[in-house]
Design an enzyme around this catalytic site. Structure first.
Site, PDB file in Angstrom:
ATOM      1  N   LYS A  34       0.840  -1.197   0.000  1.00 13.32           N
ATOM      2  CA  LYS A  34       0.000   0.000   0.000  1.00 13.32           C
ATOM      3  C   LYS A  34       0.878   1.250   0.000  1.00 13.32           C
ATOM      4  O   LYS A  34       1.774   1.398   0.841  1.00 13.32           O
ATOM      5  CB  LYS A  34      -0.904   0.023   1.236  1.00 13.32           C
ATOM      6  CG  LYS A  34      -1.798   1.255   1.310  1.00 13.32           C
ATOM      7  CD  LYS A  34      -2.872   1.103   2.362  1.00 13.32           C
ATOM      8  CE  LYS A  34      -2.496   1.654   3.707  1.00 13.32           C
ATOM      9  NZ  LYS A  34      -2.543   3.126   3.790  1.00 13.32           N
ATOM     10  N   ASP A  61      -3.610   4.424  -1.773  1.00 14.68           N
ATOM     11  CA  ASP A  61      -4.561   4.876  -0.747  1.00 14.68           C
ATOM     12  C   ASP A  61      -4.566   6.400  -0.690  1.00 14.68           C
ATOM     13  O   ASP A  61      -3.983   7.001   0.212  1.00 14.68           O
ATOM     14  CB  ASP A  61      -4.146   4.260   0.599  1.00 14.68           C
ATOM     15  CG  ASP A  61      -5.183   4.481   1.679  1.00 14.68           C
ATOM     16  OD1 ASP A  61      -6.337   4.824   1.353  1.00 14.68           O
ATOM     17  OD2 ASP A  61      -4.834   4.309   2.869  1.00 14.68           O
ATOM     18  N   LYS A  63      -7.483   8.275  -0.780  1.00 19.36           N
ATOM     19  CA  LYS A  63      -8.714   8.756  -0.113  1.00 19.36           C
ATOM     20  C   LYS A  63      -9.257  10.022  -0.776  1.00 19.36           C
ATOM     21  O   LYS A  63      -9.424  11.074  -0.148  1.00 19.36           O
ATOM     22  CB  LYS A  63      -8.464   8.987   1.375  1.00 19.36           C
ATOM     23  CG  LYS A  63      -8.101   7.692   2.125  1.00 19.36           C
ATOM     24  CD  LYS A  63      -8.109   7.899   3.615  1.00 19.36           C
ATOM     25  CE  LYS A  63      -7.859   6.620   4.385  1.00 19.36           C
ATOM     26  NZ  LYS A  63      -6.472   6.125   4.296  1.00 19.36           N
ATOM     27  N   ASP A  66     -13.679  15.167  -3.375  1.00 17.77           N
ATOM     28  CA  ASP A  66     -13.777  16.508  -3.971  1.00 17.77           C
ATOM     29  C   ASP A  66     -15.061  16.527  -4.795  1.00 17.77           C
ATOM     30  O   ASP A  66     -15.869  15.594  -4.714  1.00 17.77           O
ATOM     31  CB  ASP A  66     -12.522  16.778  -4.830  1.00 17.77           C
ATOM     32  CG  ASP A  66     -12.181  18.277  -4.889  1.00 17.77           C
ATOM     33  OD1 ASP A  66     -13.102  19.077  -5.151  1.00 17.77           O
ATOM     34  OD2 ASP A  66     -11.016  18.627  -4.692  1.00 17.77           O
ATOM     35  N   THR A 120     -11.219   5.027  11.163  1.00 21.47           N
ATOM     36  CA  THR A 120     -11.174   4.376  12.478  1.00 21.47           C
ATOM     37  C   THR A 120     -10.770   5.362  13.575  1.00 21.47           C
ATOM     38  O   THR A 120     -10.960   5.081  14.746  1.00 21.47           O
ATOM     39  CB  THR A 120     -10.213   3.175  12.457  1.00 21.47           C
ATOM     40  OG1 THR A 120      -9.012   3.568  11.804  1.00 21.47           O
ATOM     41  CG2 THR A 120     -10.810   1.998  11.730  1.00 21.47           C
ATOM     42  N   ARG A 211       2.916  -1.392  10.718  1.00 26.68           N
ATOM     43  CA  ARG A 211       4.009  -1.478  11.687  1.00 26.68           C
ATOM     44  C   ARG A 211       4.302  -2.870  12.246  1.00 26.68           C
ATOM     45  O   ARG A 211       5.479  -3.161  12.502  1.00 26.68           O
ATOM     46  CB  ARG A 211       3.754  -0.472  12.821  1.00 26.68           C
ATOM     47  CG  ARG A 211       3.933   0.960  12.339  1.00 26.68           C
ATOM     48  CD  ARG A 211       3.253   1.961  13.216  1.00 26.68           C
ATOM     49  NE  ARG A 211       1.794   1.888  13.100  1.00 26.68           N
ATOM     50  CZ  ARG A 211       0.946   2.658  13.761  1.00 26.68           C
ATOM     51  NH1 ARG A 211       1.417   3.568  14.596  1.00 26.68           N
ATOM     52  NH2 ARG A 211      -0.350   2.535  13.588  1.00 26.68           N
TER      53      ARG A 211
END
Ligand code: C5P
Length: 235
Positions: A34, A61, A63, A66, A120, A211
């Site tokens: 990603k 990614d 996002k 607009d 999230t 991570r």
């Protein structure tokens, strides 16, 4: 079934050198990476192309959110990188989502579009501050069904929403799920988390892991352990 089809490693790093170093360390185990805003804004389309040239698929990614015309143009431009998955915010509304879908459909290299429902990081208090009275769980279903109705076939959601989405109008969607933590690893800043095996058993299609792999002393070993857990959950 290849477990590597269900795992996406998030390259949350600031530059090409660090990204390609991690890609090389994970070669042989991983199929998907990603690229998010941090890396894309620094390096642009060439970093997506460099990862693809090494034989991997890319989840871009960005996002997008607009007005419909602008998002449609951004979908066309971003897709030229050859990314296989591309995100946009469901909250942009049905017309924006339909414009994005139409833009993607017209392309030779089409990414699958994923609608991001409720981040999230948003809890009820944060949602209410933006004028939304629904709970995060209600709002996720609302946005997921709206995105499905607009023809968007994939969603990004937390592990907690997978089960309820599978009994909603979005039940056929490709569910891409971050917030994954192997039982042995630390939570970092993630709250709504699940282990890889739990997320797969609940019905997630693809897991996004950053991570716990990229911050491990042995990233290839950490990735192999997660792939093993995915394979066991699917068996
Ligand atoms: O390091 P970690 O496993 O927490 O990384 C998760 C990745 O998934 C990050 O790239 C983060 O931006 C992304 N993500 C998330 N929650 C969302 C959407 C994306 O954690 N709702």
């Amino acid at each position: 079934m290849n477990p590597a089809d269900h795992l996406i490693v998030a390259l949350d790093v600031p530059n090409r050198a660090q990204a390609l170093d991690m890609v090389e360390r994970l070669e042989g185990n991983i199929r998907w990476f990603k690229v998010g805003l941090e890396l894309y804004l620094a390096e642009g389309r060439p970093i997506v192309e460099a990862i693809r040239e090494r034989g991997f698929e890319v989840f871009l990614d960005l996002k997008l959110h607009d007005i419909p015309n602008t998002v449609a143009g951004a979908v066309r431009t971003a897709s030229a990188s050859g990314a296989s998955l591309l995100t946009l915010h469901a909250v942009g509304g049905p017309v924006m989502l339909a414009a994005a879908r139409e833009a993607a459909e017209g392309l030779a290299q089409k990414p699958r579009l994923l609608a991001v429902t409720v981040l999230t990081s948003m809890d009820a208090t944060q949602l209410h501050a933006t004028g939304i009275a629904a709970t995060p769980a209600e709002q996720v279903i609302r946005l997921a069904e709206m995105a499905t109705d607009a023809g968007i076939a994939g969603l990004v959601c937390s592990p907690e929403e997978v089960v309820s989405l599978r009994s909603s109008r979005a039940k056929e969607a490709l569910l891409v799920v971050p917030g994954i933590r192997p039982a042995s690893s630390v939570k970092d800043d993630q709250n709504r988390i699940a282990t890889p095996a739990d997320a797969i058993r609940r019905g997630a299609n693809m897991l996004v892991v950053g991570r716990p792999i990229t911050g491990a002393a042995d990233p290839a070993g950490a990735a192999a352990a997660i792939l093993h857990e995915i394979a066991a959950a699917k068996a």
